[in-house]
Design an enzyme around this catalytic site. Structure first.
Site, PDB file in Angstrom:
ATOM      1  N   GLY A  33       0.787  -1.235   0.000  1.00 43.53           N
ATOM      2  CA  GLY A  33       0.000   0.000   0.000  1.00 43.53           C
ATOM      3  C   GLY A  33       0.816   1.281   0.000  1.00 43.53           C
ATOM      4  O   GLY A  33       0.389   2.302  -0.538  1.00 43.53           O
ATOM      5  N   GLU A  67       4.154   4.276   6.084  1.00 42.15           N
ATOM      6  CA  GLU A  67       2.910   3.513   5.904  1.00 42.15           C
ATOM      7  C   GLU A  67       1.895   4.337   5.127  1.00 42.15           C
ATOM      8  O   GLU A  67       1.932   5.570   5.153  1.00 42.15           O
ATOM      9  CB  GLU A  67       2.303   3.167   7.271  1.00 42.15           C
ATOM     10  N   ASP A  68       0.989   3.657   4.463  1.00 40.09           N
ATOM     11  CA  ASP A  68      -0.088   4.376   3.779  1.00 40.09           C
ATOM     12  C   ASP A  68      -1.244   4.695   4.727  1.00 40.09           C
ATOM     13  O   ASP A  68      -1.818   5.769   4.667  1.00 40.09           O
ATOM     14  CB  ASP A  68      -0.593   3.598   2.553  1.00 40.09           C
ATOM     15  N   ASP A  87      -5.000   1.845  10.689  1.00 35.61           N
ATOM     16  CA  ASP A  87      -6.416   1.574  10.913  1.00 35.61           C
ATOM     17  C   ASP A  87      -6.541   1.075  12.359  1.00 35.61           C
ATOM     18  O   ASP A  87      -6.591   1.877  13.298  1.00 35.61           O
ATOM     19  CB  ASP A  87      -6.824   0.526   9.861  1.00 35.61           C
ATOM     20  N   PHE A  99     -14.104   3.170   4.182  1.00 33.73           N
ATOM     21  CA  PHE A  99     -13.130   2.334   3.490  1.00 33.73           C
ATOM     22  C   PHE A  99     -12.668   3.079   2.242  1.00 33.73           C
ATOM     23  O   PHE A  99     -13.468   3.421   1.383  1.00 33.73           O
ATOM     24  CB  PHE A  99     -13.729   0.980   3.124  1.00 33.73           C
ATOM     25  N   ARG A 156      -5.195   0.593  -6.666  1.00 31.73           N
ATOM     26  CA  ARG A 156      -3.977   1.173  -6.076  1.00 31.73           C
ATOM     27  C   ARG A 156      -3.412   2.291  -6.941  1.00 31.73           C
ATOM     28  O   ARG A 156      -2.710   3.171  -6.453  1.00 31.73           O
ATOM     29  CB  ARG A 156      -2.892   0.103  -5.918  1.00 31.73           C
TER      30      ARG A 156
END
Ligand code: PRP
Length: 190
Positions: free
Chosen positions: A49, A105-106, A109, A158, A171
């Site tokens: 990601g 990191e993308d 969560d 999401f 992506r």
């Protein structure tokens, strides 16, 4: 530039435009460059990601930078939920001992992936270890993670694009968007 409508047709709403993302990445790069001034920095990207974010962020940092890549996946879980049990698919290529390390990191969560990774990387004895994430979704956090650099705090939706997938697709969108609800039922289990 002409755009293939089929790539964008599943997106209900654009949450972050390409321009907003690029401006934020430049600001993060400038901040990181100032904070680590005079020190070489090792960026550890967590695939898949974070690939576009890593590629843009590393070029926004005016420092000598080394990069390394890890790939992890969670055991079980679903396309939209992480399980917390992490498996390393690709490990670091080189030692990070005594280096200043920044995890790229993308999205954070639940925090379970980073909780695991931070403990794993601390075991490699870096001089320092910090976290940079493009997106933070604090509403879903299950474990506390000290985040040093955050691009955007987003609501509990999401999202896909700019590295983030649903069923391994989307992506390559240059923006971050929210999928139409019907897409989830069509790609069930994807
Ligand atoms: C995503 C993202 C983080 C993780 C965050 O990765 O890149 O690594 O989930 O979720 P958490 O905070 O709940 O643990 P994913 O497992 O979807 O793999 P990918 O990067 O290859 O898409």
């Amino acid at each position: 530039m002409s755009e293939d409508a089929s790539l964008h047709a599943d997106v209900a709403e654009i949450l972050l435009t390409e321009d907003e993302i690029q401006a934020k990445v430049r600001a993060l790069g400038a901040q990181i460059g100032a904070d680590y001034a005079g020190r070489p920095l090792t960026l550890v990207s967590v695939l898949k990601g974070s690939l576009p974010f890593m590629a843009d962020l590393m070029r926004a940092i005016e420092l000598p930078v080394r990069i390394d890549l890890m790939e992890v996946s969670s055991y079980g879980g679903s396309a939209t939920e992480s399980s917390g049990l992490v498996r390393i698919l690709k490990d670091l290529s080189a030692s990070i001992a005594d280096e200043d390390v920044l995890i790229v990191e993308d999205i954070i969560d639940t925090g379970l992936t980073l909780n695991y990774l931070v403990r794993y990387l601390r075991g490699k004895a870096p001089a320092s270890l910090r976290i940079c994430t493009l997106l933070d979704k604090p509403a879903r956090r299950l474990v506390e993670i000290p985040v040093d650099y955050t691009g955007f705090t987003i609501p509990d939706q999401f999202v896909v694009g700019y590295g983030l997938d649903y069923g391994e697709l989307y992506r390559n969108l240059r923006y971050v968007g929210v999928l139409k609800p019907e897409v989830y039922s069509e790609v069930a289990g994807g």
